[in-house]
Design a protein around this motif. Structure first.
Motif, PDB file in Angstrom:
ATOM      1  N   LEU A 156       0.748  -1.086   0.103  1.00  0.00           N
ATOM      2  CA  LEU A 156       0.074  -0.172   0.135  1.00  0.00           C
ATOM      3  C   LEU A 156       1.026   1.370  -0.139  1.00  0.00           C
ATOM      4  CD1 LEU A 156      -2.600  -1.052   2.647  1.00  0.00           C
ATOM      5  CD2 LEU A 156      -3.115  -0.264   0.251  1.00  0.00           C
ATOM      6  N   ALA A 157       1.909   1.105   0.458  1.00  0.00           N
ATOM      7  CA  ALA A 157       3.038   2.402   0.355  1.00  0.00           C
ATOM      8  C   ALA A 157       3.182   3.110  -0.857  1.00  0.00           C
ATOM      9  CB  ALA A 157       4.376   1.894   0.836  1.00  0.00           C
ATOM     10  N   GLY A 158       2.860   4.316  -0.698  1.00  0.00           N
ATOM     11  CA  GLY A 158       3.191   5.429  -1.857  1.00  0.00           C
ATOM     12  C   GLY A 158       1.945   5.345  -2.764  1.00  0.00           C
ATOM     13  N   VAL A 170     -15.627   6.805  10.964  1.00  0.00           N
ATOM     14  CA  VAL A 170     -15.151   6.259   9.935  1.00  0.00           C
ATOM     15  C   VAL A 170     -14.078   7.115   9.019  1.00  0.00           C
ATOM     16  CG1 VAL A 170     -15.810   5.165   7.779  1.00  0.00           C
ATOM     17  CG2 VAL A 170     -17.276   5.243   9.219  1.00  0.00           C
ATOM     18  N   GLY A 171     -14.269   8.126   8.675  1.00  0.00           N
ATOM     19  CA  GLY A 171     -13.476   8.914   7.725  1.00  0.00           C
ATOM     20  C   GLY A 171     -12.056   9.219   8.447  1.00  0.00           C
ATOM     21  N   LYS A 172     -12.155   9.741   9.668  1.00  0.00           N
ATOM     22  CA  LYS A 172     -10.763  10.228  10.266  1.00  0.00           C
ATOM     23  C   LYS A 172      -9.980   9.099  10.538  1.00  0.00           C
ATOM     24  CE  LYS A 172     -12.416  14.579  12.142  1.00  0.00           C
ATOM     25  NZ  LYS A 172     -12.862  15.074  13.324  1.00  0.00           N
ATOM     26  N   PRO A 173     -10.518   7.992  11.251  1.00  0.00           N
ATOM     27  CA  PRO A 173      -9.771   6.964  11.554  1.00  0.00           C
ATOM     28  C   PRO A 173      -9.055   6.105  10.303  1.00  0.00           C
ATOM     29  CG  PRO A 173     -11.858   6.448  12.359  1.00  0.00           C
ATOM     30  CD  PRO A 173     -11.769   7.798  12.107  1.00  0.00           C
ATOM     31  N   MET A 174      -9.904   6.042   9.368  1.00  0.00           N
ATOM     32  CA  MET A 174      -9.563   5.456   7.928  1.00  0.00           C
ATOM     33  C   MET A 174      -8.478   6.240   7.397  1.00  0.00           C
ATOM     34  SD  MET A 174     -10.679   3.180   5.958  1.00  0.00           S
ATOM     35  CE  MET A 174      -9.329   2.633   5.084  1.00  0.00           C
ATOM     36  N   ALA A 175      -8.287   7.785   7.586  1.00  0.00           N
ATOM     37  CA  ALA A 175      -7.424   8.330   7.026  1.00  0.00           C
ATOM     38  C   ALA A 175      -6.092   8.086   7.707  1.00  0.00           C
ATOM     39  CB  ALA A 175      -7.751   9.783   6.988  1.00  0.00           C
ATOM     40  N   GLN A 176      -6.162   7.900   9.139  1.00  0.00           N
ATOM     41  CA  GLN A 176      -5.164   7.583  10.039  1.00  0.00           C
ATOM     42  C   GLN A 176      -4.303   6.287   9.553  1.00  0.00           C
ATOM     43  OE1 GLN A 176      -3.294   9.593  11.702  1.00  0.00           O
ATOM     44  NE2 GLN A 176      -4.712  11.145  12.346  1.00  0.00           N
ATOM     45  N   LEU A 177      -5.350   5.048   9.546  1.00  0.00           N
ATOM     46  CA  LEU A 177      -4.727   3.821   9.032  1.00  0.00           C
ATOM     47  C   LEU A 177      -4.071   3.842   7.768  1.00  0.00           C
ATOM     48  CD1 LEU A 177      -7.958   1.777  10.111  1.00  0.00           C
ATOM     49  CD2 LEU A 177      -5.508   1.610  11.033  1.00  0.00           C
ATOM     50  N   LEU A 178      -4.744   4.797   6.891  1.00  0.00           N
ATOM     51  CA  LEU A 178      -3.911   4.555   5.380  1.00  0.00           C
ATOM     52  C   LEU A 178      -2.564   5.205   5.485  1.00  0.00           C
ATOM     53  CD1 LEU A 178      -7.050   5.442   3.398  1.00  0.00           C
ATOM     54  CD2 LEU A 178      -5.672   3.139   3.083  1.00  0.00           C
ATOM     55  N   LEU A 179      -2.620   6.374   6.257  1.00  0.00           N
ATOM     56  CA  LEU A 179      -1.209   7.100   6.457  1.00  0.00           C
ATOM     57  C   LEU A 179      -0.042   6.042   7.272  1.00  0.00           C
ATOM     58  CD1 LEU A 179      -0.275   9.920   6.170  1.00  0.00           C
ATOM     59  CD2 LEU A 179      -1.292  10.642   8.331  1.00  0.00           C
ATOM     60  N   GLU A 181      -0.120   3.190   6.728  1.00  0.00           N
ATOM     61  CA  GLU A 181       0.312   2.094   5.532  1.00  0.00           C
ATOM     62  C   GLU A 181       1.306   2.859   4.703  1.00  0.00           C
ATOM     63  OE1 GLU A 181      -0.227  -1.025   5.242  1.00  0.00           O
ATOM     64  OE2 GLU A 181      -1.749  -1.284   7.094  1.00  0.00           O
ATOM     65  N   SER A 182       1.526   4.284   4.983  1.00  0.00           N
ATOM     66  CA  SER A 182       2.163   5.219   4.052  1.00  0.00           C
ATOM     67  C   SER A 182       1.677   5.348   2.734  1.00  0.00           C
ATOM     68  CB  SER A 182       3.778   4.355   3.771  1.00  0.00           C
ATOM     69  OG  SER A 182       4.405   4.360   5.134  1.00  0.00           O
ATOM     70  N   CYS A 183       0.422   5.399   2.760  1.00  0.00           N
ATOM     71  CA  CYS A 183      -0.336   5.896   1.519  1.00  0.00           C
ATOM     72  C   CYS A 183      -0.169   7.595   1.723  1.00  0.00           C
ATOM     73  CB  CYS A 183      -1.730   5.734   1.619  1.00  0.00           C
ATOM     74  SG  CYS A 183      -1.876   3.966   1.439  1.00  0.00           S
ATOM     75  N   THR A 184      -0.423   8.241   0.307  1.00  0.00           N
ATOM     76  CA  THR A 184      -0.629   9.571   0.385  1.00  0.00           C
ATOM     77  C   THR A 184      -1.943   9.847   0.512  1.00  0.00           C
ATOM     78  OG1 THR A 184       1.322   9.904  -0.862  1.00  0.00           O
ATOM     79  CG2 THR A 184       0.149  11.743  -0.697  1.00  0.00           C
ATOM     80  N   VAL A 185      -2.447  10.775   1.756  1.00  0.00           N
ATOM     81  CA  VAL A 185      -3.944  10.539   2.037  1.00  0.00           C
ATOM     82  C   VAL A 185      -4.441  11.743   1.748  1.00  0.00           C
ATOM     83  CG1 VAL A 185      -5.677   9.984   3.626  1.00  0.00           C
ATOM     84  CG2 VAL A 185      -3.495   8.861   3.933  1.00  0.00           C
ATOM     85  N   THR A 186      -5.602  11.798   0.983  1.00  0.00           N
ATOM     86  CA  THR A 186      -6.391  13.190   1.002  1.00  0.00           C
ATOM     87  C   THR A 186      -7.747  12.857   1.631  1.00  0.00           C
ATOM     88  OG1 THR A 186      -5.453  13.673  -1.299  1.00  0.00           O
ATOM     89  CG2 THR A 186      -7.607  14.771  -0.836  1.00  0.00           C
TER      90      THR A 186
END
Ligand code: NAD
Length: 295
Positions: A156-158, A170-179, A181-186
């Motif tokens: 998932l990184a990058g 949902v939205g905020k914790p989802m963003a934290q989890l993706l972050l 995982e080293s995703c670039t999160v909007t």
């Protein structure tokens, strides 16, 4: 055409894995995990959720403790019940079914739950732990979404991820989890300008809005992974926030509604409860795993 992500099958596998973990814990400690669910009043949808959580808890070999209180229950009574559950060594997880009646101070009740029994992950202490990378409880719906994403993407990184919706559950914790995982999160929301253009750039789209079929196929980057958290009751039945037919024609992988994210939520609740019981087991007996390690 997109791969349809089978959340139902994935959730059944997770639940079977949790049941095995429960059995192992019971064999070593002589005790099964206990999940307490508090329901105030007669809201029919809440009653259905509480029933299905209780059933799933028992099917996983855990003890389900249901506390049903009349609609006129006051804040002080609820706080006393939460304090008793916090102190009860047989209870590893405490859920207060929302919404609470309007006269109850819901924030005070949620704050009173011991963060180490907060298997919903709604307590600010757990939100802070998630944001700072400390072990804690992660809200079940976004945790389930990340598990589904890990099945699709070995790495998932990058990747560019857009989360549409910024709720605390949902939205905020989802963003934290993706972050994490080293995703670039909007994180997009009701005031985002040019939502279409942002979604269109994303490798991963998570929709948690509550507007039926809002995100359409022409918004989706070809090959992207689409996770639809939305559950909307319409005249034509349950639908998500994504227009499934048009999005599935473009996406690389997509969750259906129902049968995608929904079944993962309860499975993750059971997984969180097992993790809680493991952490509470006598030191050295069971090695507690990190968040979501049981998947
Ligand atoms: P919410 O109402 O708390 O939040 C909705 C979010 O959508 C808000 O942050 C808002 O800014 C954003 N939004 C609203 N209109 C928008 C627009 N036009 N464009 C962009 N963003 C917009 O909802 P929630 O609790 O986060 O739930 C979202 C959806 O997910 C609902 O359909 C809910 O039923 C569903 N849900 C499903 C599960 C599950 O287990 N699958 C769990 C929780 C929620």
């Amino acid at each position: 055409a997109a791969t349809i992500i089978d959340g139902k099958a994935r959730a059944l596998r997770l639940r079977a894995e949790v049941a095995r973990g429960v059995e192992a814990l019971r064999a070593e400690t002589g005790r099964a995990p206990g999940l307490a669910v508090v329901l105030v009043g007669e809201d029919p949808a809440s009653a259905v959720y509480v029933r299905s959580k209780g059933k799933a808890t028992r099917e996983a070999g855990m003890n389900s403790v249901e506390r049903r209180l009349p609609a006129e229950t006051d804040t002080a009574t609820l706080l006393a019940l939460v304090a008793a559950l916090n102190a009860d060594p047989a209870i590893d997880g405490i859920l207060v079914q929302l919404p609470l009646p309007a006269h109850v101070d819901a924030a005070a009740v949620l704050l009173a739950i011991d963060p180490d029994k907060d298997v919903d992950g709604f307590h600010p202490v757990n939100a802070g732990r998630l944001a700072t990378g400390m072990p804690g409880f992660v809200p079940c719906t976004p945790l389930g979404c990340v598990m589904l994403l890990r099945d699709v993407h070995a790495h998932l990184a990058g990747l560019d991820a857009v989360v549409v919706g910024r709720s605390n559950i949902v939205g905020k914790p989802m963003a934290q989890l993706l972050l994490a995982e080293s995703c670039t999160v909007t994180v997009a929301h009701s005031r985002t300008r040019d939502l279409f253009a942002r979604v269109r750039e994303a490798d991963i789209v998570v929709a948690a809005v509550g507007i039926p079929g809002m995100i359409r196929g022409d918004w989706i980057k070809p090959g992207a992974t689409v996770i639809d958290v939305g559950i909307n009751r319409t005249d034509s039945g349950l639908v998500g926030d994504v227009d499934f037919a048009s999005a599935a024609a473009v996406a690389g992988a997509i969750t259906p509604v129902p049968g995608g994210v929904g079944p993962m939520t309860i499975a993750c609740l059971l997984s969180n409860t097992l993790d809680s019981a493991r952490r509470r087991a006598p030191v050295g007996l069971i090695a507690a795993g990190p968040i979501g390690a049981s998947a």
